[in-house]
Design an enzyme around this catalytic site. Structure first.
Site, PDB file in Angstrom:
ATOM      1  N   LEU A  41       0.851  -1.279  -0.265  1.00 37.51           N
ATOM      2  CA  LEU A  41      -0.027   0.000   0.161  1.00 37.51           C
ATOM      3  C   LEU A  41       0.710   1.221   0.003  1.00 37.51           C
ATOM      4  CD1 LEU A  41      -2.664  -0.895   2.592  1.00 37.51           C
ATOM      5  CD2 LEU A  41      -2.587  -1.470   0.106  1.00 37.51           C
ATOM      6  N   HIS A  42       0.290   2.286  -1.089  1.00 36.04           N
ATOM      7  CA  HIS A  42       1.096   3.494  -0.778  1.00 36.04           C
ATOM      8  C   HIS A  42      -0.028   4.574  -0.356  1.00 36.04           C
ATOM      9  CE1 HIS A  42      -0.635   3.547  -4.795  1.00 36.04           C
ATOM     10  NE2 HIS A  42       0.148   2.659  -5.257  1.00 36.04           N
ATOM     11  N   SER A  64       2.340   0.518  -6.984  1.00 36.31           N
ATOM     12  CA  SER A  64       3.368  -0.456  -6.481  1.00 36.31           C
ATOM     13  C   SER A  64       4.420  -0.742  -7.336  1.00 36.31           C
ATOM     14  CB  SER A  64       2.504  -1.768  -5.969  1.00 36.31           C
ATOM     15  OG  SER A  64       1.336  -1.407  -5.190  1.00 36.31           O
ATOM     16  N   ASP A 124      -6.235   3.587 -12.635  1.00 30.40           N
ATOM     17  CA  ASP A 124      -6.577   2.760 -13.376  1.00 30.40           C
ATOM     18  C   ASP A 124      -7.983   2.721 -14.008  1.00 30.40           C
ATOM     19  OD1 ASP A 124      -4.296   0.653 -12.565  1.00 30.40           O
ATOM     20  OD2 ASP A 124      -5.163   1.520 -10.755  1.00 30.40           O
ATOM     21  N   GLN A 158      -5.266 -12.396 -12.949  1.00 30.94           N
ATOM     22  CA  GLN A 158      -4.947 -10.953 -13.507  1.00 30.94           C
ATOM     23  C   GLN A 158      -3.830 -10.877 -14.347  1.00 30.94           C
ATOM     24  OE1 GLN A 158      -6.256  -8.258 -10.454  1.00 30.94           O
ATOM     25  NE2 GLN A 158      -4.618  -7.015 -11.222  1.00 30.94           N
ATOM     26  N   GLY A 184      -1.763   6.309  -2.290  1.00 35.03           N
ATOM     27  CA  GLY A 184      -2.705   5.981  -3.497  1.00 35.03           C
ATOM     28  C   GLY A 184      -3.845   5.412  -2.964  1.00 35.03           C
ATOM     29  N   HIS A 185      -3.395   4.211  -2.684  1.00 33.91           N
ATOM     30  CA  HIS A 185      -4.251   3.186  -1.631  1.00 33.91           C
ATOM     31  C   HIS A 185      -5.159   3.893  -0.736  1.00 33.91           C
ATOM     32  CE1 HIS A 185      -1.379   0.303  -3.626  1.00 33.91           C
ATOM     33  NE2 HIS A 185      -2.443  -0.166  -4.100  1.00 33.91           N
TER      34      HIS A 185
HETATM   35  P1  AMP Z   1      -3.870  -2.326  -7.002  1.00 31.63           P
HETATM   36  O1  AMP Z   1      -3.277  -2.724  -5.330  1.00 31.63           O
HETATM   37  O2  AMP Z   1      -2.787  -1.654  -7.755  1.00 31.63           O
HETATM   38  O3  AMP Z   1      -4.671  -3.293  -7.304  1.00 31.63           O
HETATM   39  O4  AMP Z   1      -4.665  -1.086  -6.534  1.00 31.63           O
HETATM   40  C1  AMP Z   1      -6.031  -0.972  -5.685  1.00 31.63           C
HETATM   41  C2  AMP Z   1      -6.690   0.057  -5.982  1.00 31.63           C
HETATM   42  O5  AMP Z   1      -5.938   1.542  -5.718  1.00 31.63           O
HETATM   43  C3  AMP Z   1      -7.167   0.199  -7.313  1.00 31.63           C
HETATM   44  O6  AMP Z   1      -8.565   0.774  -7.292  1.00 31.63           O
HETATM   45  C4  AMP Z   1      -6.203   1.451  -7.746  1.00 31.63           C
HETATM   46  O7  AMP Z   1      -6.760   2.214  -9.004  1.00 31.63           O
HETATM   47  C5  AMP Z   1      -6.040   2.094  -6.829  1.00 31.63           C
HETATM   48  N1  AMP Z   1      -4.858   2.982  -6.829  1.00 31.63           N
HETATM   49  C6  AMP Z   1      -3.419   2.413  -7.193  1.00 31.63           C
HETATM   50  N2  AMP Z   1      -2.551   3.631  -7.180  1.00 31.63           N
HETATM   51  C7  AMP Z   1      -3.433   4.833  -7.035  1.00 31.63           C
HETATM   52  C8  AMP Z   1      -2.927   5.959  -7.155  1.00 31.63           C
HETATM   53  N3  AMP Z   1      -2.103   6.609  -7.388  1.00 31.63           N
HETATM   54  N4  AMP Z   1      -4.010   6.901  -6.787  1.00 31.63           N
HETATM   55  C9  AMP Z   1      -5.249   6.543  -6.774  1.00 31.63           C
HETATM   56  N5  AMP Z   1      -5.629   5.240  -6.626  1.00 31.63           N
HETATM   57  C10 AMP Z   1      -4.842   4.333  -6.905  1.00 31.63           C
END
Ligand code: AMP
Length: 279
Positions: free
Chosen positions: A33-34, A187, A151, A61, A36-37
């Site tokens: 997690l960062h 990530s 995304d 996926q 964004g999450h």
């Molecule tokens: P992931 O862990 O990459 O599957 O992402 C999980 C959720 O976090 C998805 O809905 C992504 O679109 C969202 N997400 C990832 N990176 C960002 C970001 N930089 N800003 C906003 N949402 C993000």
């Protein structure tokens, strides 16, 4: 914060909350997690809401030659970050349990947007995302689910899927969070070395420049082609796509119609995606 790994115990906890008329906000993630999450998690919190975050690196996926094995996993750090936000439940399911979970009432359908943008280059991707999302939605039955605009195609895919399957879940989009230089947090940025990070910066620069140029002169094809060349000159290895599409991902975009620029590009062996709202 409850850490839950098993579907049955998660459902028992959720049922007890539902009896108390609490609404459920859900944030599905693949962990590592960062900010964004975490911005999704913050938005998911609300009055009388239960917030559930899932962490599951979805094998379906990833394509055969993609980075499933090396995908960053940081469960302990993730748990700490979520504790700091005082969420209610983190669901870290066992892979075998999720994969064998059946959703007889929900059948994954194919949508035309699976063939464009990322779907064209990662043909397994959206079926893979959908296959796990419908399971998580069936288990949790959230009132709200949060997805990042980073995304955008995935957000839109889940929104369409939710309508098509008549799920009672409102799909909510959240703005892309960027670092101080403008790079969209991801990530996969962890794969980049310092030199590659400098190259990656050109993605948002190209998106912003293209947007600016389009506002001066509506010549999408020529302007995008010019900016593709600039990206390659700046060290981007390969561009899967760089396209202007409507908010509903249609190809024909009118000058003042709602639209976004979408890009997927390789920096070394790392594939990054980004997009920017134009109108
Ligand atoms: P992931 O862990 O990459 O599957 O992402 C999980 C959720 O976090 C998805 O809905 C992504 O679109 C969202 N997400 C990832 N990176 C960002 C970001 N930089 N800003 C906003 N949402 C993000």
């Amino acid at each position: 914060m409850i850490i839950c790994k098993n579907i049955k115990s998660l459902q028992e906890i959720i049922d007890s909350y539902r009896l108390r008329k609490r609404k459920i906000s859900f944030v599905p993630t693949m962990g590592s997690l960062h900010e964004g999450h975490l911005s999704l998690v913050k938005k998911a919190k609300g009055k009388n809401r239960i917030v559930i975050v899932s962490i599951f690196v979805n094998p379906n996926q990833f394509g055969v030659n993609e980075d499933f094995k090396n995908y960053p996993r940081n469960a302990n750090k993730d748990i700490k970050s979520l504790k700091n936000l005082s969420i209610d439940i983190v669901f870290i399911p066992y892979e075998h349990e999720i994969l064998k979970y059946k959703t007889p009432k929900l059948k994954l359908s194919r949508l035309s947007i699976e063939r464009i943008l990322c779907g064209k280059f990662r043909p397994q991707y959206f079926q893979g995302v959908g296959s796990i999302i419908i399971k998580l939605f069936d288990i949790i039955k959230p009132n709200y689910a949060y997805f990042g605009e980073k995304d955008y195609q995935q957000y839109y895919f889940v929104k369409l899927l939710s309508t098509k399957l008549k799920l009672n879940t409102k799909i909510i989009s959240c703005k892309t969070i960027r670092d101080n230089f403008g790079i969209a947090l991801s990530s996969r940025n962890l794969y980049l070395n310092n030199k590659e990070k400098k190259v990656a910066l050109n993605i948002i620069k190209a998106l912003r420049r293209t947007k600016r140029e389009l506002s001066n002169q509506w010549k999408p094809k020529a302007i995008i082609n010019k900016n593709k060349m600039i990206l390659l000159e700046k060290g981007v290895k390969k561009i899967d796509y760089f396209e202007l599409r409507s908010e509903t991902l249609k190809k024909n975009v009118k000058k003042n119609g709602k639209s976004r620029l979408f890009i997927a590009a390789f920096i070394g062996s790392t594939r990054l995606i980004d997009n920017l709202k134009v109108n």
